[in-house]
Design a protein around this motif. Structure first.
Motif, PDB file in Angstrom:
ATOM      1  N   PHE A 167       0.843  -0.828   0.035  1.00 41.15           N
ATOM      2  CA  PHE A 167      -0.210   0.147  -0.083  1.00 41.15           C
ATOM      3  C   PHE A 167       1.075   1.167  -0.213  1.00 41.15           C
ATOM      4  O   PHE A 167       2.111   1.094   0.323  1.00 41.15           O
ATOM      5  N   TYR A 168       0.176   2.583  -0.172  1.00 38.04           N
ATOM      6  CA  TYR A 168       0.759   3.950  -0.131  1.00 38.04           C
ATOM      7  C   TYR A 168       0.616   4.652   0.740  1.00 38.04           C
ATOM      8  O   TYR A 168      -0.616   4.449   0.869  1.00 38.04           O
ATOM      9  N   ALA A 169       1.672   5.693   0.024  1.00 41.38           N
ATOM     10  CA  ALA A 169       0.615   7.071   2.002  1.00 41.38           C
ATOM     11  C   ALA A 169       1.514   7.983   1.198  1.00 41.38           C
ATOM     12  O   ALA A 169       3.159   7.627   0.829  1.00 41.38           O
ATOM     13  N   ALA A 170       0.986   8.955   1.155  1.00 40.02           N
ATOM     14  CA  ALA A 170       2.026  10.363   0.435  1.00 40.02           C
ATOM     15  C   ALA A 170       1.912  10.993   1.993  1.00 40.02           C
ATOM     16  O   ALA A 170       0.588  11.322   2.703  1.00 40.02           O
ATOM     17  N   GLY A 171       2.808  12.141   1.450  1.00 35.87           N
ATOM     18  CA  GLY A 171       2.927  13.391   2.520  1.00 35.87           C
ATOM     19  C   GLY A 171       3.574  14.716   2.120  1.00 35.87           C
ATOM     20  O   GLY A 171       3.949  14.687   0.777  1.00 35.87           O
ATOM     21  N   THR A 172       3.531  15.980   2.532  1.00 35.11           N
ATOM     22  CA  THR A 172       4.015  16.944   2.670  1.00 35.11           C
ATOM     23  C   THR A 172       4.017  17.160   3.635  1.00 35.11           C
ATOM     24  O   THR A 172       3.577  17.587   4.640  1.00 35.11           O
ATOM     25  N   SER A 173       5.142  18.588   3.146  1.00 32.56           N
ATOM     26  CA  SER A 173       4.720  19.754   4.419  1.00 32.56           C
ATOM     27  C   SER A 173       5.703  20.625   3.617  1.00 32.56           C
ATOM     28  O   SER A 173       6.124  20.253   2.544  1.00 32.56           O
ATOM     29  N   ALA A 187       0.868   8.183   7.215  1.00 31.60           N
ATOM     30  CA  ALA A 187      -0.089   8.057   6.899  1.00 31.60           C
ATOM     31  C   ALA A 187       0.009   6.482   6.751  1.00 31.60           C
ATOM     32  O   ALA A 187      -1.128   5.713   7.032  1.00 31.60           O
ATOM     33  N   LEU A 188       1.071   5.625   6.845  1.00 30.78           N
ATOM     34  CA  LEU A 188       1.491   4.408   6.365  1.00 30.78           C
ATOM     35  C   LEU A 188       0.654   3.705   7.271  1.00 30.78           C
ATOM     36  O   LEU A 188       0.649   2.729   8.192  1.00 30.78           O
ATOM     37  N   ASP A 196       6.803  -2.622  13.277  1.00 29.48           N
ATOM     38  CA  ASP A 196       7.601  -2.080  12.540  1.00 29.48           C
ATOM     39  C   ASP A 196       7.357  -1.544  11.082  1.00 29.48           C
ATOM     40  O   ASP A 196       6.846  -2.502  10.439  1.00 29.48           O
ATOM     41  N   LEU A 197       7.535  -0.217  10.776  1.00 30.93           N
ATOM     42  CA  LEU A 197       7.629   0.347   9.436  1.00 30.93           C
ATOM     43  C   LEU A 197       8.855   0.279   8.401  1.00 30.93           C
ATOM     44  O   LEU A 197       8.459   0.555   7.564  1.00 30.93           O
ATOM     45  N   SER A 198       9.878  -0.890   8.952  1.00 29.81           N
ATOM     46  CA  SER A 198      10.846  -0.436   8.522  1.00 29.81           C
ATOM     47  C   SER A 198      10.569  -1.346   7.005  1.00 29.81           C
ATOM     48  O   SER A 198       9.537  -2.504   7.425  1.00 29.81           O
ATOM     49  N   GLY A 199      11.409  -1.823   5.747  1.00 29.96           N
ATOM     50  CA  GLY A 199      10.894  -1.889   4.723  1.00 29.96           C
ATOM     51  C   GLY A 199      10.250  -1.147   3.669  1.00 29.96           C
ATOM     52  O   GLY A 199       9.374  -1.922   2.541  1.00 29.96           O
ATOM     53  N   TYR A 200       9.362   0.182   3.908  1.00 25.02           N
ATOM     54  CA  TYR A 200       8.794   0.869   3.182  1.00 25.02           C
ATOM     55  C   TYR A 200      10.323   1.900   2.424  1.00 25.02           C
ATOM     56  O   TYR A 200      11.606   1.261   2.117  1.00 25.02           O
ATOM     57  N   LYS A 201       9.401   1.897   0.617  1.00 29.00           N
ATOM     58  CA  LYS A 201      10.017   2.120  -0.330  1.00 29.00           C
ATOM     59  C   LYS A 201       9.765   3.933  -0.498  1.00 29.00           C
ATOM     60  O   LYS A 201       8.539   3.550  -0.401  1.00 29.00           O
TER      61      LYS A 201
END
Length: 199
Positions: free
Chosen positions: A63-69, A88-89, A132-137
């Motif tokens: 799954f995907y998640a987007a962020g901005t700042s 968001a993830l 754990d959130l490790s492993g996201y790209k």
């Protein structure tokens, strides 16, 4: 002489008609500033990446998640947008993450003369206890100049298998360690039994 007087009169009338009062000059200046702000907002909206407006749907693989700042420093902008996307993830993964958002908006006046005052505060504590959130790209990143600040957009992808593999590896390690401890305990008990039986 008459032609000169006529010419001077016509020029004077023209100059008087062209001159503007301080109020008119101020109104034109305010209108121009409003148009410039409107143009900047339009430019920001035109430059928002499609993947931020409509985050890609989850697939069978992840799954995907987007962020901005924004930030006055590039590093701060990127760090905050990445944290926003990680949050968001986490929300999608139902992680133990605490977040607090507060927002205050006040608008006074009406129509084009409305004044908008806002204050926003976002606090995110990444207290991940068991997931754990490790492993996201990082799939995509976009950095833009926005006035005197930087705006960053980040798109992250979390494959289901990456996180599951980490969990399975930890579980397998725990199981293997427990089996080794159990085997050691059995051997100690057997050894103690033999020693006690021989006495």
């Amino acid at each position: 002489m008459m032609n000169n007087i006529t010419l001077i009169t016509m020029l004077s009338i023209g100059l008087i008609g062209c001159s503007t009062s301080p109020l008119e000059r101020h109104e034109k200046l305010v209108e121009k500033q409003f148009e410039q702000r409107e143009d900047r907002v339009d430019e920001v909206i035109d430059n928002i990446p499609d993947w931020y407006v409509q985050v890609p749907q989850p697939t069978g693989a992840g799954f995907y998640a987007a962020g901005t700042s924004t930030g006055r420093l590039l590093k701060t902008s990127v760090m905050k947008s990445t944290l926003d996307a990680e949050f968001a993830l986490a929300k999608q993964y139902k992680q133990l993450v605490s977040g607090n958002e507060r927002s205050f908006v006040r608008e006074s006046g009406e129509g084009d003369n409305a004044q908008l005052q806002s204050e926003a505060q976002q606090v995110v504590d990444k207290l991940v206890k068991e997931v754990d959130l490790s492993g996201y790209k990082v799939i995509d990143k976009l950095i833009q100049k926005e006035g005197v600040t930087y705006r960053s957009y980040v798109l992250l992808y979390m494959p289901y298998d990456a996180n599951n593999l980490v969990k399975m590896a930890r579980k397998t390690t725990r199981i293997a360690a427990q089996e080794a401890y159990d085997e050691l305990d059995r051997r100690i008990i057997d050894s103690d039994s033999r020693v006690n039986d021989s006495h």
